[in-house]
Design a protein around this motif. Sequence first.
Motif, short mmCIF file in Angstrom:
data_model
loop_
_atom_site.label_atom_id
_atom_site.label_comp_id
_atom_site.label_asym_id
_atom_site.label_seq_id
_atom_site.Cartn_x
_atom_site.Cartn_y
_atom_site.Cartn_z
N GLY A 1 89.04 29.33 33.30
CA GLY A 1 88.67 27.90 33.78
C GLY A 1 88.07 27.92 35.15
O GLY A 1 87.05 27.23 35.46
N ASN A 2 88.87 28.81 35.98
CA ASN A 2 88.57 28.73 37.50
C ASN A 2 87.22 29.43 37.68
O ASN A 2 86.51 29.01 38.60
CB ASN A 2 89.82 29.54 38.21
N VAL A 3 87.14 30.36 36.79
CA VAL A 3 85.77 31.03 37.11
C VAL A 3 84.39 30.16 36.81
O VAL A 3 83.49 29.97 37.63
CB VAL A 3 85.63 32.22 35.85
N GLY A 4 84.66 29.17 35.99
CA GLY A 4 83.59 27.99 35.68
C GLY A 4 83.42 27.15 36.97
O GLY A 4 82.32 26.76 37.41
N ALA A 5 84.55 26.67 37.62
CA ALA A 5 84.59 25.90 38.61
C ALA A 5 84.05 26.52 39.92
O ALA A 5 83.07 25.92 40.56
CB ALA A 5 86.00 25.40 38.89
N ILE A 6 84.41 27.97 40.09
CA ILE A 6 83.83 28.60 41.08
C ILE A 6 82.24 28.79 41.13
O ILE A 6 81.55 28.75 41.85
CB ILE A 6 84.56 30.03 41.19
N ALA A 7 81.91 29.33 39.54
CA ALA A 7 80.61 29.43 39.27
C ALA A 7 79.81 28.09 39.70
O ALA A 7 78.54 27.91 40.13
CB ALA A 7 80.30 29.80 37.86
N SER A 8 80.25 27.05 39.18
CA SER A 8 79.76 25.80 39.33
C SER A 8 79.41 25.47 40.88
O SER A 8 78.14 25.06 41.20
CB SER A 8 80.37 24.41 38.87
N GLU A 9 80.53 25.59 41.73
CA GLU A 9 80.39 25.52 43.11
C GLU A 9 79.22 26.29 43.52
O GLU A 9 78.36 26.13 44.50
CB GLU A 9 81.63 25.84 43.80
N ALA A 10 79.51 27.76 43.35
CA ALA A 10 78.64 28.91 43.84
C ALA A 10 77.13 28.22 43.67
O ALA A 10 75.89 28.33 44.30
CB ALA A 10 78.89 30.09 43.22
N ALA A 11 76.90 27.75 42.31
CA ALA A 11 75.63 27.47 41.72
C ALA A 11 74.84 26.16 42.54
O ALA A 11 74.02 26.25 43.05
CB ALA A 11 75.87 27.17 40.43
N ALA A 12 75.88 25.17 42.88
CA ALA A 12 75.48 24.05 43.62
C ALA A 12 75.20 24.36 45.00
O ALA A 12 74.14 23.93 45.44
CB ALA A 12 76.54 23.16 43.48
N ALA A 13 76.04 25.47 45.81
CA ALA A 13 75.66 25.81 46.88
C ALA A 13 74.19 26.47 47.01
O ALA A 13 73.47 26.45 47.80
CB ALA A 13 76.73 26.85 47.48
N ILE A 14 73.91 27.44 46.11
CA ILE A 14 72.96 28.26 45.97
C ILE A 14 71.69 27.28 45.94
O ILE A 14 70.59 27.20 46.46
CB ILE A 14 72.86 29.25 44.78
N VAL A 15 71.95 26.15 44.83
CA VAL A 15 70.67 25.17 44.70
C VAL A 15 70.43 24.50 46.18
O VAL A 15 69.27 24.56 46.25
CB VAL A 15 71.04 24.29 43.54
N GLN A 16 71.39 24.00 46.68
CA GLN A 16 71.32 23.39 47.89
C GLN A 16 70.49 24.30 48.91
O GLN A 16 69.87 23.61 49.72
CB GLN A 16 72.65 22.77 48.48
N ARG A 17 70.97 25.38 48.96
CA ARG A 17 70.47 26.31 49.91
C ARG A 17 69.00 26.47 49.59
O ARG A 17 68.04 26.57 50.43
CB ARG A 17 71.00 27.52 49.91
N LEU A 18 68.54 26.60 48.26
CA LEU A 18 67.10 26.88 47.94
C LEU A 18 66.37 25.58 47.98
O LEU A 18 65.39 25.52 48.53
CB LEU A 18 67.41 27.50 46.39
N THR A 19 67.12 24.41 47.63
CA THR A 19 66.07 23.45 47.54
C THR A 19 66.25 22.36 48.80
O THR A 19 65.63 21.46 48.89
CB THR A 19 66.51 22.41 46.19
N GLY A 20 67.49 22.58 49.35
CA GLY A 20 67.92 21.55 50.41
C GLY A 20 68.39 20.35 50.05
O GLY A 20 68.75 19.63 50.79
N ALA A 21 68.59 20.15 48.58
CA ALA A 21 68.91 18.90 48.41
C ALA A 21 70.28 19.06 47.60
O ALA A 21 70.54 20.27 46.79
CB ALA A 21 67.93 18.31 47.38
N GLN A 22 71.28 18.14 47.70
CA GLN A 22 72.50 18.13 46.79
C GLN A 22 71.82 17.94 45.28
O GLN A 22 71.64 17.19 44.77
CB GLN A 22 73.31 17.03 47.41
N PRO A 23 72.43 18.88 44.50
CA PRO A 23 72.17 18.86 43.28
C PRO A 23 73.36 17.96 42.61
O PRO A 23 74.37 17.94 43.09
CB PRO A 23 72.21 20.19 42.42
N ASP A 24 72.92 17.48 41.09
CA ASP A 24 73.88 16.70 40.53
C ASP A 24 75.08 17.75 39.85
O ASP A 24 74.60 18.69 39.38
CB ASP A 24 73.09 16.11 39.27
N ALA A 25 76.25 17.23 40.34
CA ALA A 25 77.32 18.30 40.01
C ALA A 25 77.53 18.25 38.59
O ALA A 25 77.83 19.43 38.24
CB ALA A 25 78.39 17.42 40.49
N ARG A 26 77.23 17.33 37.86
CA ARG A 26 77.63 17.44 36.40
C ARG A 26 76.64 18.11 35.83
O ARG A 26 76.80 19.03 35.02
CB ARG A 26 77.57 15.90 35.86
#
Lengths: 249, 184
Positions: free
Chosen positions: B147-172
Amino acid sequence: MADPIHQFEIQKIFSLGHIGGQEIAFTNSSAYMFGAVALVSALMIGGTAGRHLIPTRIQSMAELSYEFVADTLRSSVGDEGMKFFPFVFSLFMFILTANLIGIVPYTFTVTSHLIVTLALALMVFLTVLLYGIYKNGFKFFKLFVPHGIPIYIMPLIMVIEVISFLSRPVSHSVRLFANMLAGHITLKVFAGFVTSLSALGALGIFGAVLPLLMTTALTGLELLVAFLQAYVFTILTCIYLNDALHPGH
Amino acid sequence: MAQGQGKSSGSGQTTADGGAKGGFPPFQKETFASQLVSFFIAFALLYFIVSKIALPRVGKLLGDRQGLIESDLAQAQKFKDESDAALAAYEKELADARARAQAIGAETREKLAAQSEGERKSLEDNLAAKLAEAEKTIAQTRQTAMGNVGAIASEAAAAIVQRLTGAQPDARAVENAVNASIKG
């Protein structure tokens, strides 16, 4: 030389009276007869006085003579013959004792007189005859008719059987009488040689050794004969008694 | 020869002397009567003594001895039988005791075996229960970890997306995408 016949002489000790003109005397023979009776009684009653469980020598002799005669009688007549045991025992012991007493020097031998042995034999003969007829009746005479004889020689056999039956007391008595008489005469003759030879001096004494040895040997033989003749008389009595009890075989 | 003398004296037996003289003594007829009388008295006496006293007495002696020997032998036999019986009883007792000892041994062995079997079983059950529990815990922990892996992956994915796009992605949307990729 000493008279070898002298030892058989009857000497009157005292007179008992007369029967039909014949003097009845108490003689040396009578004395020896009663002596024999006394000796047998002493052996059989005195010898067993102790009633020892383990017999003494005398008691053993009494028991041995009892068993010897009992076995002789039982083996030739069987158990039903034991009713004659006192009779046969008396005969054996009387003859044996009289014979043995007779071997002692200077004694008289009761059985060296034919009239005594004839009385003994006739006693047996009459016992056999009377008891045989009493017990078996007419069947007693089957004694003279042996089994398995062809009919044509039967009369001859019967005559022989009757003669042999009637001559039994003669042979029975003469056998004992002659044995005792002859033995004592022989003994006396050889003993007489000793005295007459030794009266001849030194050489005679030397020569007397031979008859002396002979006398010694004969005494031993006479001891045997004394027993043997008593036994023969007894066993013949048993055989005759067997005829009285079981005639026809 | 002597016989002839005896006969001659027998014929001239009128001399009622004791008969000691003349002739062969066994054939002197004048002595016969005396001898016969003496003989029959003596023999009757002997017969009486022998049949009434001597023979019953010796016969009783022999019979008593025979009886004693037989009774002694019978007693010895009895004792022997008794000792045989005692020996047999002893042996039987011994065999019984041995059998009983064996039975007790077998029983004890069985009982002990059953007991140890029971202990082993309960121990095994216990261990199995503990194992099951541990497995459950592991599974739970893994579940949680997953379960924790999912949350961490989501966070990591959001951070990666933000860094790449510069925009905050939709968390959902990130979360859905991560979940889809984990399951895929």
